[in-house]
Design a protein around this motif. Structure first.
Motif, PDB file in Angstrom:
ATOM      1  N   THR A 382      55.104  65.398  91.984  1.00 46.67           N
ATOM      2  CA  THR A 382      54.830  66.427  92.991  1.00 46.67           C
ATOM      3  C   THR A 382      54.934  65.875  94.413  1.00 46.67           C
ATOM      4  O   THR A 382      54.989  66.648  95.374  1.00 46.67           O
ATOM      5  CB  THR A 382      53.432  67.026  92.787  1.00 46.67           C
ATOM      6  OG1 THR A 382      52.439  65.992  92.960  1.00 46.67           O
ATOM      7  CG2 THR A 382      53.299  67.627  91.395  1.00 46.67           C
ATOM      8  N   PHE A 383      54.950  64.558  94.578  1.00 45.76           N
ATOM      9  CA  PHE A 383      55.051  63.904  95.877  1.00 45.76           C
ATOM     10  C   PHE A 383      55.538  62.486  95.620  1.00 45.76           C
ATOM     11  O   PHE A 383      55.147  61.868  94.628  1.00 45.76           O
ATOM     12  CB  PHE A 383      53.686  63.892  96.578  1.00 45.76           C
ATOM     13  CG  PHE A 383      53.717  63.308  97.968  1.00 45.76           C
ATOM     14  CD1 PHE A 383      53.899  64.122  99.072  1.00 45.76           C
ATOM     15  CD2 PHE A 383      53.550  61.947  98.191  1.00 45.76           C
ATOM     16  CE1 PHE A 383      53.920  63.598 100.367  1.00 45.76           C
ATOM     17  CE2 PHE A 383      53.573  61.409  99.469  1.00 45.76           C
ATOM     18  CZ  PHE A 383      53.761  62.234 100.559  1.00 45.76           C
ATOM     19  N   THR A 384      56.397  61.955  96.502  1.00 45.21           N
ATOM     20  CA  THR A 384      56.978  60.632  96.268  1.00 45.21           C
ATOM     21  C   THR A 384      56.651  59.690  97.413  1.00 45.21           C
ATOM     22  O   THR A 384      56.705  60.069  98.583  1.00 45.21           O
ATOM     23  CB  THR A 384      58.509  60.733  96.097  1.00 45.21           C
ATOM     24  OG1 THR A 384      58.801  61.498  94.931  1.00 45.21           O
ATOM     25  CG2 THR A 384      59.133  59.347  95.934  1.00 45.21           C
ATOM     26  N   LEU A 385      56.326  58.453  97.040  1.00 46.00           N
ATOM     27  CA  LEU A 385      56.082  57.368  97.987  1.00 46.00           C
ATOM     28  C   LEU A 385      57.241  56.387  97.883  1.00 46.00           C
ATOM     29  O   LEU A 385      57.531  55.888  96.796  1.00 46.00           O
ATOM     30  CB  LEU A 385      54.751  56.680  97.660  1.00 46.00           C
ATOM     31  CG  LEU A 385      54.357  55.463  98.482  1.00 46.00           C
ATOM     32  CD1 LEU A 385      54.216  55.811  99.949  1.00 46.00           C
ATOM     33  CD2 LEU A 385      53.049  54.874  97.950  1.00 46.00           C
ATOM     34  N   ASN A 386      57.900  56.120  98.995  1.00 42.23           N
ATOM     35  CA  ASN A 386      59.102  55.270  98.987  1.00 42.23           C
ATOM     36  C   ASN A 386      58.854  54.055  99.875  1.00 42.23           C
ATOM     37  O   ASN A 386      58.866  54.153 101.107  1.00 42.23           O
ATOM     38  CB  ASN A 386      60.310  56.069  99.493  1.00 42.23           C
ATOM     39  CG  ASN A 386      61.607  55.289  99.366  1.00 42.23           C
ATOM     40  OD1 ASN A 386      61.615  54.130  98.936  1.00 42.23           O
ATOM     41  ND2 ASN A 386      62.707  55.907  99.744  1.00 42.23           N
ATOM     42  N   ASN A 387      58.635  52.902  99.269  1.00 47.02           N
ATOM     43  CA  ASN A 387      58.388  51.665 100.008  1.00 47.02           C
ATOM     44  C   ASN A 387      59.697  50.908 100.168  1.00 47.02           C
ATOM     45  O   ASN A 387      59.992  49.961  99.446  1.00 47.02           O
ATOM     46  CB  ASN A 387      57.349  50.807  99.277  1.00 47.02           C
ATOM     47  CG  ASN A 387      57.035  49.513 100.008  1.00 47.02           C
ATOM     48  OD1 ASN A 387      57.274  49.409 101.203  1.00 47.02           O
ATOM     49  ND2 ASN A 387      56.510  48.536  99.286  1.00 47.02           N
ATOM     50  N   TYR A 388      60.507  51.318 101.144  1.00 49.77           N
ATOM     51  CA  TYR A 388      61.781  50.648 101.374  1.00 49.77           C
ATOM     52  C   TYR A 388      61.611  49.393 102.217  1.00 49.77           C
ATOM     53  O   TYR A 388      62.583  48.699 102.502  1.00 49.77           O
ATOM     54  CB  TYR A 388      62.794  51.594 102.024  1.00 49.77           C
ATOM     55  CG  TYR A 388      62.259  52.429 103.155  1.00 49.77           C
ATOM     56  CD1 TYR A 388      62.010  51.870 104.408  1.00 49.77           C
ATOM     57  CD2 TYR A 388      61.996  53.775 102.971  1.00 49.77           C
ATOM     58  CE1 TYR A 388      61.508  52.635 105.443  1.00 49.77           C
ATOM     59  CE2 TYR A 388      61.489  54.546 104.006  1.00 49.77           C
ATOM     60  CZ  TYR A 388      61.250  53.968 105.243  1.00 49.77           C
ATOM     61  OH  TYR A 388      60.738  54.726 106.260  1.00 49.77           O
ATOM     62  N   GLY A 389      60.394  49.092 102.635  1.00 52.03           N
ATOM     63  CA  GLY A 389      60.150  47.852 103.371  1.00 52.03           C
ATOM     64  C   GLY A 389      60.449  46.608 102.569  1.00 52.03           C
ATOM     65  O   GLY A 389      60.699  45.537 103.134  1.00 52.03           O
ATOM     66  N   VAL A 390      60.438  46.734 101.226  1.00 49.20           N
ATOM     67  CA  VAL A 390      60.746  45.572 100.386  1.00 49.20           C
ATOM     68  C   VAL A 390      62.184  45.115 100.587  1.00 49.20           C
ATOM     69  O   VAL A 390      62.528  43.985 100.215  1.00 49.20           O
ATOM     70  CB  VAL A 390      60.486  45.895  98.894  1.00 49.20           C
ATOM     71  CG1 VAL A 390      59.023  46.179  98.652  1.00 49.20           C
ATOM     72  CG2 VAL A 390      61.341  47.070  98.426  1.00 49.20           C
TER      73      VAL A 390
END
Length: 467
Positions: A382-390
């Motif tokens: 229902t909601f996405t967290l995208n950690n592209y800092g990696v």
């Protein structure tokens, strides 16, 4: 009396309409038990082993490894009904036609309709039956199976030290002979890096062979023509958009086509958040369990923010022209794997604490790394967290994971000059970006959500009000 039944590629659920054969687990002539896995297939969601609902002798296989088949296409045929083929089959009268076969199969079928996720039945050991013994048994004349595809050349010439089906697939796509490779892994295991090195060497050889000869010409010689340019590379490569890559392409294209998205972002001082994480891990001690990850803390912050701004935990029903606000928070997080980008989902994240969210993220990440995520673990977010800092980048404008309404992007946390307490100081700074569906809310709501997230990052004590 033996009867030949046809087993078709079943409906694997989640709206999947096709699958690619990655690896056959049985050969023609093998004896299989009811619900024994017979083939490993890759769908747009996950890689699964498909069990056969019949017990008997495999008489034909349809489709070689790497072939993509639609749901309902024949996978293999099994001769059932004889004493020699009853590897786990029972003898009881059939009452009607089978959904996957061509005759009464209740006697030798488990009755399972949805297969591919395991049925709980123990797999029997494979047993080779002499071809003449299979041919001697009477077979029902109504279906004549096609000849079995030839066994792969590498299998006929001997075993290959390859475990990963992804490595085999890569080698097959680029026509790399695995028998000619020496693996760099343990006990000579052939790794992905070995296949990629062989592909690179073959490309260089092809380029060198295609390059025209360069004739040396004296500098300044009258009438000297310019030396011909060497070939830069081989012909253009065409990569099919299928499997995970095809599913991602379809979803992103649909998101851009249907969702009027907008993005806002803010820089936040994450120094206090990193200090809080260090304190949590130190309090746990050397044997206090798994460490608290930054992703788990951000995920918990997101659940608190969604409780305050439920508009962003929504989806849009375009046919009914309605916004559907969702009761539960199923939090997805983007994960890059060898198969491509996948988004595992933490179910009921609103009822989990940081430790529970972290443990589930770790479990799903390991399943993603090994290619064992199920379709159910990759859908329903229902909601996405995208950690592209990696990946070492500071910011981005994420594309919403259709049909969700928002995605929070997190850049790398790194030391930067920052005004703190009225003075210039070096602080741990992160950029947060929120892409949202403008149909479910306006900029004020999106800005309020993002500002609350940033406040929790800068002052983790803010979360105490919601714990």
């Amino acid at each position: 009396m033996a009867q030949v039944l046809e087993f078709k590629l079943p409906d694997l659920g989640e709206g999947l309409t096709e699958a690619e054969i990655v690896r056959w687990l049985v050969e023609v002539g093998d004896v299989v038990a009811i619900d024994q896995p017979v083939v490993e297939v890759e769908t747009a969601k996950a890689m699964v082993e498909v069990p056969c609902p019949y017990g008997g002798v495999v008489t034909a296989r349809y489709g070689e490894e790497g072939t993509e088949l639609p749901v309902g296409a024949p996978l293999l045929t099994v001769a059932v009904g004889s004493s020699e083929s009853g590897a786990g089959a029972e003898t009881r009268p059939g009452t009607g036609p089978s959904a996957n076969g061509s005759g009464p199969a209740e006697a030798e079928s488990s009755g399972n309709v949805l297969v591919g996720y395991g049925t709980g039945a123990p797999a029997a050991r494979r047993r080779r039956v002499r071809p003449e013994s299979v041919a001697a048994r009477p077979v029902a004349p109504e279906r004549k199976p096609e000849p079995a595809p030839a066994v792969a050349v590498e299998e006929a010439r001997g075993p290959v030290a390859v475990v990963s089906p992804l490595v085999r697939k890569l080698a097959r796509q680029h026509e790399v002979d695995l028998l000619q490779l020496t693996g760099s892994g343990r006990d000579g295991l052939i790794l992905r890096a070995d296949v990629e090195a062989a592909i690179k060497a073959a490309t260089e050889r092809t380029a060198a062979a295609a390059a025209p000869a360069v004739v040396p010409v004296a500098v300044g010689a009258p009438g000297a023509a310019p030396a011909p340019r060497a070939a830069i590379g081989t012909a253009d490569e065409r990569i099919p958009l299928r499997g995970v890559r095809g599913a991602v392409a379809d979803k992103l294209s649909r998101s851009r086509h249907e969702i009027p998205d907008a993005t806002c972002w803010v820089d936040a001082d994450a120094t206090e958040l990193m200090a809080a994480r260090a304190a949590m891990n130190a309090a746990g001690g050397p044997s206090g369990g798994p460490k608290v990850s930054v992703l788990a803390l951000l995920a918990r912050i997101c659940t608190a923010a969604l409780a305050k701004f439920p508009e962003l935990n929504s989806t849009v029903d375009p046919a009914a022209r309605e916004i559907v606000r969702l009761r539960d928070i199923h939090l997805g997080f983007a994960a890059q794997t060898e198969r491509g980008l996948v988004v595992p989902v933490v179910r009921d994240a609103q009822s989990r604490n940081v430790e529970s969210i972290g443990a589930e993220i770790a479990r799903l990440t390991e399943s993603a790394r090994t290619g064992k995520l199920t379709p159910a673990e990759l859908t329903g977010g229902t909601f996405t967290l995208n950690n592209y800092g990696v990946f070492g980048v500071d910011g981005s404008t994420p594309i919403i994971n259709h049909p969700e309404a928002a995605m929070l992007g997190v850049g790398r946390i790194m030391p930067k000059p920052w005004v703190h307490g009225g003075e210039l100081a070096v602080r741990q700074v992160v950029q947060l970006s929120l892409t949202f569906d403008h149909r479910v809310c306006d900029g004020g709501t999106a800005g309020g959500f993002l500002r609350y997230v940033a406040d929790c990052v800068e002052q983790p004590a803010v979360l105490l009000r919601t714990l």
